[in-house]
Design a protein around this motif. Structure first.
Motif, PDB file in Angstrom:
ATOM      1  N   HIS A  19       0.906  -1.158   0.058  1.00 59.17           N
ATOM      2  CA  HIS A  19       0.099  -0.043   0.035  1.00 59.17           C
ATOM      3  C   HIS A  19       0.867   1.466  -0.140  1.00 59.17           C
ATOM      4  CE1 HIS A  19      -3.580  -2.319   0.441  1.00 59.17           C
ATOM      5  NE2 HIS A  19      -3.142  -3.199   1.434  1.00 59.17           N
ATOM      6  N   TRP A  26      -1.880   9.069  -3.249  1.00 58.09           N
ATOM      7  CA  TRP A  26      -3.122   9.703  -2.572  1.00 58.09           C
ATOM      8  C   TRP A  26      -2.746  11.019  -1.843  1.00 58.09           C
ATOM      9  CZ3 TRP A  26      -4.551  10.926   2.459  1.00 58.09           C
ATOM     10  CH2 TRP A  26      -6.158  11.044   2.739  1.00 58.09           C
ATOM     11  N   THR A  44       3.216   7.874   8.234  1.00 58.66           N
ATOM     12  CA  THR A  44       2.205   7.122   8.478  1.00 58.66           C
ATOM     13  C   THR A  44       2.782   5.599   8.843  1.00 58.66           C
ATOM     14  OG1 THR A  44       0.941   8.528   6.750  1.00 58.66           O
ATOM     15  CG2 THR A  44       0.238   6.149   7.250  1.00 58.66           C
ATOM     16  N   ARG A  59      -8.794  -5.059   8.926  1.00 59.51           N
ATOM     17  CA  ARG A  59      -9.910  -5.660   7.875  1.00 59.51           C
ATOM     18  C   ARG A  59      -9.674  -4.658   6.683  1.00 59.51           C
ATOM     19  NH1 ARG A  59     -10.995  -9.725  10.557  1.00 59.51           N
ATOM     20  NH2 ARG A  59     -12.522 -10.152  12.129  1.00 59.51           N
ATOM     21  N   GLU A  60      -9.457  -3.525   6.733  1.00 58.02           N
ATOM     22  CA  GLU A  60      -9.561  -2.410   5.501  1.00 58.02           C
ATOM     23  C   GLU A  60      -8.112  -1.782   5.837  1.00 58.02           C
ATOM     24  OE1 GLU A  60     -11.745  -2.472   3.341  1.00 58.02           O
ATOM     25  OE2 GLU A  60     -13.014  -3.810   4.000  1.00 58.02           O
ATOM     26  N   ARG A  62      -6.383   0.103   3.562  1.00 57.73           N
ATOM     27  CA  ARG A  62      -6.336   1.340   3.016  1.00 57.73           C
ATOM     28  C   ARG A  62      -7.309   2.227   3.907  1.00 57.73           C
ATOM     29  NH1 ARG A  62      -6.010   0.954  -3.476  1.00 57.73           N
ATOM     30  NH2 ARG A  62      -4.071  -0.063  -3.384  1.00 57.73           N
ATOM     31  N   ALA A  63      -8.450   1.927   4.691  1.00 58.84           N
ATOM     32  CA  ALA A  63      -9.023   3.071   5.286  1.00 58.84           C
ATOM     33  C   ALA A  63      -8.220   3.308   6.794  1.00 58.84           C
ATOM     34  CB  ALA A  63     -10.359   2.084   5.947  1.00 58.84           C
ATOM     35  N   TYR A  64      -7.453   2.083   7.312  1.00 57.54           N
ATOM     36  CA  TYR A  64      -6.590   2.528   8.390  1.00 57.54           C
ATOM     37  C   TYR A  64      -5.490   3.362   7.908  1.00 57.54           C
ATOM     38  CZ  TYR A  64      -3.381   1.097  12.160  1.00 57.54           C
ATOM     39  OH  TYR A  64      -2.711   1.081  13.161  1.00 57.54           O
ATOM     40  N   THR A  66      -5.508   5.617   5.607  1.00 55.68           N
ATOM     41  CA  THR A  66      -6.076   6.830   5.339  1.00 55.68           C
ATOM     42  C   THR A  66      -6.290   7.807   6.683  1.00 55.68           C
ATOM     43  OG1 THR A  66      -6.918   6.108   3.215  1.00 55.68           O
ATOM     44  CG2 THR A  66      -8.023   8.008   4.143  1.00 55.68           C
ATOM     45  N   THR A  67      -6.834   6.872   7.715  1.00 58.00           N
ATOM     46  CA  THR A  67      -7.101   7.711   8.830  1.00 58.00           C
ATOM     47  C   THR A  67      -5.779   8.428   9.522  1.00 58.00           C
ATOM     48  OG1 THR A  67      -9.171   6.308   9.208  1.00 58.00           O
ATOM     49  CG2 THR A  67      -7.963   7.342  11.139  1.00 58.00           C
ATOM     50  N   LYS A  70      -4.560  11.202   7.250  1.00 56.78           N
ATOM     51  CA  LYS A  70      -5.502  12.365   7.496  1.00 56.78           C
ATOM     52  C   LYS A  70      -5.118  13.196   8.448  1.00 56.78           C
ATOM     53  CE  LYS A  70      -9.835  11.112   4.850  1.00 56.78           C
ATOM     54  NZ  LYS A  70     -10.976  10.904   4.957  1.00 56.78           N
TER      55      LYS A  70
END
Length: 169
Positions: A19, A26, A44, A59-60, A62-64, A66-67, A70
């Motif tokens: 990732h 991103w 990050t 589980r996710e 990219r969401a992790y 991204t959080t 951000k």
């Protein structure tokens, strides 16, 4: 018997390989700058490394990521905003009174630390604390400006001082 530290390091390595490129792209799109994007992507993954024990339940990915990114992005923008305000204030100073490059860096770092510390306060508390400390306003003047009770102003300023004390510890 498998070593949990090595296993979690492997998970970080796999997450990075899978990732990092996506995260960097991103961030570059958000920042418009590949160099800052690279720094924030690395930051990050440093955070991920510090919390690698959480990766087993992930589980996710990219969401992790991204959080985390951000949050780092918000800190980056806040630091840049403080830096810009400081540079604008310096531009207004007569040249003989301007601090040296070394002094500027020390002042900027101190301003960024203060900003980070105060960012943990609710907006009203931060406003009241800054009005008292920077503008020298009385509690009554602050209450009138913020349209709150005097008691609220006392609480807000106390929270500001608590934040300062906790940051110093």
């Amino acid at each position: 018997m498998p070593n949990p530290v090595l296993a979690s390091s492997d998970a970080v390595h796999l997450l990075y390989r899978a990732h990092h490129g996506w995260l960097h792209s991103w961030l570059r799109a958000k920042l418009g700058n590949a160099f800052d994007a690279a720094d924030l992507a690395q930051d990050t993954f440093l955070r991920v490394l510090r919390h690698r024990h959480e990766l087993d339940a992930l589980r996710e990915p990219r969401a992790y990521l991204t959080t985390i990114a951000k949050r780092l992005l918000m800190n980056h923008h806040r630091r840049r905003s403080v830096e810009q305000a400081y540079l604008e204030a310096l531009a207004l100073m007569p040249e003989p009174l301007a601090p040296s490059a070394e002094q500027r860096l020390i002042i900027l770092e101190a301003l960024q630390e203060i900003d980070e510390m105060l960012a943990g306060l609710p907006l009203r508390a931060r406003q009241a604390f800054l009005m008292a400390q920077l503008e020298g306003l009385s509690h009554g003047e602050i209450a009138a400006r913020l349209n709150v009770s005097l008691r609220s102003v006392h609480r807000y300023i106390a929270r500001g001082f608590e934040q300062c004390i906790m940051a110093a510890i």
